[in-house]
Write an enzyme that holds these catalytic residues in place. Structure first.
Site, PDB file in Angstrom:
ATOM      1  N   TYR A  34      -0.321  -0.370  -9.567  1.00 49.12           N
ATOM      2  CA  TYR A  34      -1.450  -1.463  -9.716  1.00 49.12           C
ATOM      3  C   TYR A  34      -2.177  -1.516 -10.923  1.00 49.12           C
ATOM      4  CZ  TYR A  34      -3.099   3.235 -12.699  1.00 49.12           C
ATOM      5  OH  TYR A  34      -3.062   4.182 -13.788  1.00 49.12           O
TER       6      TYR A  34
ATOM      7  N   CYS B 202      -0.337  15.874  -7.768  1.00 50.81           N
ATOM      8  CA  CYS B 202      -1.361  15.391  -7.977  1.00 50.81           C
ATOM      9  C   CYS B 202      -1.703  14.195  -6.704  1.00 50.81           C
ATOM     10  CB  CYS B 202      -0.968  13.782  -9.035  1.00 50.81           C
ATOM     11  SG  CYS B 202       0.067  14.522 -10.368  1.00 50.81           S
TER      12      CYS B 202
ATOM     13  N   HIS C 203      -8.504  11.855 -15.448  1.00 52.34           N
ATOM     14  CA  HIS C 203      -8.312  10.131 -16.479  1.00 52.34           C
ATOM     15  C   HIS C 203      -9.517   9.655 -16.400  1.00 52.34           C
ATOM     16  CE1 HIS C 203      -5.416  11.687 -12.688  1.00 52.34           C
ATOM     17  NE2 HIS C 203      -4.549  10.900 -12.988  1.00 52.34           N
TER      18      HIS C 203
END
Length: 765
Positions: A518, A649, A701
């Site tokens: 990404y 995840c 994150h």
């Protein structure tokens, strides 16, 4: 006889775009610098395809971040929180949507179908005012034309765009996104008219959602959309491109009767069933773009087999109407084999990266037109024969061991609640035990040590000493924070898949085989070319060293077989599940060696289990069956007192919760804080879960440090739906990408929150 490429990687052969983007984001270079790198990459790609003889060369498949975000910009569908005031969308607004900025969060990112690429999800609702706000498609068409290359501009099709969107925050979840079709089509018409005026003769609409399970209401949207665009498209040749799977029969009917469409593109690598539909009924006079060169793997095409498929298709649609193509955009494969200096010649001869795939597509087109390059075909046939017979590919012992798995479902002998009791007697943990997911921050110094060791600049002794010091530091820190179950921090690991692949046979590694995940983030998947086995122990040395430094339980840390499989380029000469079972047996050996060495808690990460789920519901059960079975194989031989953890995840687990229970792990830690605690809703709906579970209590994150109160509040929400005696307290994911200045206070608050709740629960009792 013509050739076509669906799309091409944007990052550049040596990740030039990645470095240009990151330099721009860090304020170290200007927007002009970034645009220059991008323009150079585009022109070299167009020239490369043109020189190779490709007839239908795509434009507008380049992107600074993501092609769906480009479409959001094209339509002016900017969420109000970015305070965009109209006009042409520039980098400021564009990158704020992609990455967030100081005051507002980014748009959501999710997986592009079943690939490892991620796109930015459009946020739509009845209030959105669409307008033509990015002229990128027409600018890039003109740019190529000025270089003497006539391209096919590519747009994400209007129906797929809406089907891949989500209702914005505050919009009713039941809002029909397809009701916006009438509002976005006028913008598409403006783009089409601009492209026509610029001289385009073909246009490609990517409508990959046609391969999904769609109801008749959704299929009708395709018919409506293209009927509405028909008059705007007159005078243009229109290609509607699909990829990643076969097109179901109903969707095929819809697609081949769309108004104003000249050609249809199909993925004939992952969608072999479509061949029967084409042979059964293909509209007269239309073009078939046959995707026979795999855009999602790195193996050389079997040219002889492709030619015979092409000849069958030519008999149905006519040679003049047949175009050889890639199965999907080459975005999902590595860029160019010429940059691989470390792979040996035998393995190299079996491979084709994006640059080589262009040559293959053209060679097939020429062969069909009667201009076969005999030498090229001969060396291709030779490479295929060498791979079939190579002793490096086949290992009899591994084949036998994997075949012997068929008879059992490999469950541990005792049920999970009895095992948890036995483990608790041995481990003696408090209620709400605390742990982390595995990795600790990887400092610049640590990366330098690993790099120097790899380059033989420091001795093995110096390397071991440096890593040992790092482990000791991480163990001390966790003891000071009073964490219950410790980790060694993984300072010796570069990547959770590569680290294991480098120690297993049957794997090869590239130097520059990067693939975009990404934005500027790229991954370098290992190549599984042969039978997989484990020559010797992989992690026992470091785990036992770490355990010797503390009296607390130290977790052994492994990556699970399904994740290793899903994050690699996998061999195509046997079913995926067979390769997965081989990896499972290798990990099983490691689990049992860790147990023998005195490691009582072993975590086997399956971060990517959900990622491999096929696109069609009808294929889910088979995949989940063998993937969950592979996980159980790894730990079916351990004692009841050995505690098996797994970690997953961010993903939407609600639809696969039964499979997660069926993995039969003792403890599962799951990313939860980013998914708005959607995960907990499963348990609210009454799913009974008896094993240990640790839904992440804070998001790693983000650099934000959560307070003790905030974490305690999260844990309380979990206690409302889960039993006290099975709940674990842990962050969402590994801490590798964070800084110690963020990790220390966050973990301190996490432990404090767990202790606060223990006290409250004790006094309540």
């Amino acid at each position: 006889m013509a050739s076509h490429i669906v799309g091409y990687p944007r990052m550049g052969p040596k990740r030039e775009l990645k470095f240009a983007l990151e330099s721009f984001w860090d304020g170290k270079s200007t927007a002009e610098d970034l645009k220059k790198v991008a323009a150079d990459l585009r022109s070299s790609i167009w020239k490369q395809m043109s020189d190779a003889g490709i007839k239908y060369i795509p434009s507008n498949t380049f992107s600074y971040y993501d092609q769906v975000l480009d479409t959001t910009a094209l339509l002016g569908a900017v969420p109000p929180r970015y305070s965009w005031t109209g006009g042409e969308i520039g980098f400021d607004t564009y990158f704020s949507m992609a990455r967030g900025n100081a005051s507002v969060p980014a748009m959501e990112m999710t997986k592009w179908f079943d690939t490892n690429y991620h796109f930015i999800v459009p946020e739509l609702g009845p209030e959105v005012k669409f307008s033509y706000a990015s002229h990128k498609a027409v600018d890039e068409y003109k740019e190529a034309k000025a270089l003497g290359v006539d391209t096919v501009p590519v747009l994400v099709g209007p129906v797929s765009y809406l089907l891949l969107s989500k209702p914005a925050k505050g919009v009713d979840k039941t809002f029909s996104l397809l009701s916006l079709l009438d509002k976005i089509l006028p913008v598409y018409k403006e783009v089409i008219s601009d492209l026509k005026a610029a001289g385009a003769t073909w246009i490609q609409f990517d409508e990959p959602t046609l391969v999904l399970d769609l109801d008749s209401h959704k299929l009708k949207a395709f018919s409506d959309a293209y009927a509405d665009l028909e008059s705007s498209l007159s005078g243009l040749n229109v290609l509607v491109e699909t990829y990643f799977a076969d097109v179901p029969a109903e969707a095929y009917k819809t697609l081949t009767s769309l108004k104003g469409v000249t050609g249809y593109g199909f993925d004939l690598v992952r969608g072999t069933k479509t061949l029967d539909l084409i042979k059964g009924d293909f509209p007269k006079g239309k073009y078939l773009f046959a995707g026979l060169v795999d855009g999602r793997n790195i193996w050389a095409n079997d040219l002889a087999a492709s030619v015979s498929t092409l000849e069958e298709l030519a008999a149905v649609v006519g040679k003049d109407n047949l175009v050889v193509s890639s199965s999907c955009s080459l975005l999902h494969t590595a860029v160019d084999l010429v940059n691989e200096t470390k792979l040996d010649n035998e393995i190299k001869s079996w491979l084709a990266f994006a640059a080589q795939k262009i040559v293959e597509v053209n060679a097939l087109a020429k062969a069909l037109a009667g201009q076969k390059d005999e030498a090229f075909f001969a060396s291709n046939a030779e490479a295929h024969a060498s791979r079939k017979s190579s002793p490096r590919v086949t290992n009899e012992a591994v084949q036998k061991a994997a075949a012997a798995l068929k008879g059992s479902d490999h469950r541990r002998a005792t049920n999970v609640s009895a095992r948890l009791d036995a483990q608790q007697k041995k481990l003696n943990l408090p209620i709400l035990p605390t742990t982390t997911i595995g990795s600790f921050p990887q400092t610049v110094e640590l990366r330098r040590v690993r790099r120097e060791y790899k380059a033989n600049k420091i001795s093995e002794e110096e390397y071991v000493k440096a890593i040992k010091e790092e482990i000791s530091k991480v163990v001390k820190l966790q003891e000071e924070l009073d964490i219950d179950v410790l980790v060694h921090g993984e300072p010796e690991r570069n990547d959770m898949v590569e680290y294991f692949g480098e120690q297993l046979s049957g794997f090869a590694f590239t130097v520059n085989g990067w693939v975009q995940s990404y934005g500027s983030r790229c991954v370098k998947p290992p190549i599984i070319y042969g039978d997989v086995s484990r020559p010797k122990a992989m992690t026992v040395f470091w785990s036992t060293m770490a355990q010797s430094m503390t009296a607390r339980p130290m977790k052994g840390m492994l990556t699970g077989p399904v994740t290793i499989l899903n994050w690699s380029f996998v061999r195509v000469d046997q079913p995926r599940f067979e390769t997965c079972y081989q990896i499972a047996l290798a990990i099983k050996d490691e689990v049992e060696d860790l147990e023998k060495a005195g490691i009582n808690v072993i975590q086997i990460d399956e971060a990517a289990l959900r990622e491999g789920l096929p696109l069609r519901k009808s294929e889910h059960a088979f995949y989940l069956d063998w993937s969950v079975h592979s996980f159980r194989i790894t730990n079916c031989g351990v004692q009841d007192t050995t505690q098996i953890h797994t970690h997953m995840c961010y993903s939407n687990f609600n639809d696969i919760i039964q499979s997660i229970i069926d993995m039969d792990a003792d403890v599962i830690t799951i990313e939860n804080s980013r998914s708005d605690e959607k995960l907990l809703s499963v348990f609210r709906e009454g799913v009974k879960y008896g094993a240990g579970i640790g839904p992440g209590v804070y998001d790693i994150h983000s650099p934000r440090i959560p307070s003790t109160e905030e974490i305690a509040d999260r844990i309380n929400k979990m206690l409302a739906v889960l039993e006290t005696n099975i709940l674990w307290v842990n962050p969402d994911c590994g801490l590798k990408t964070r800084k110690y200045a963020e990790v220390n206070p966050a973990l301190k608050n996490m432990v404090a929150a767990a202790k606060l709740l223990r006290t409250q629960l004790a006094s309540a009792n």
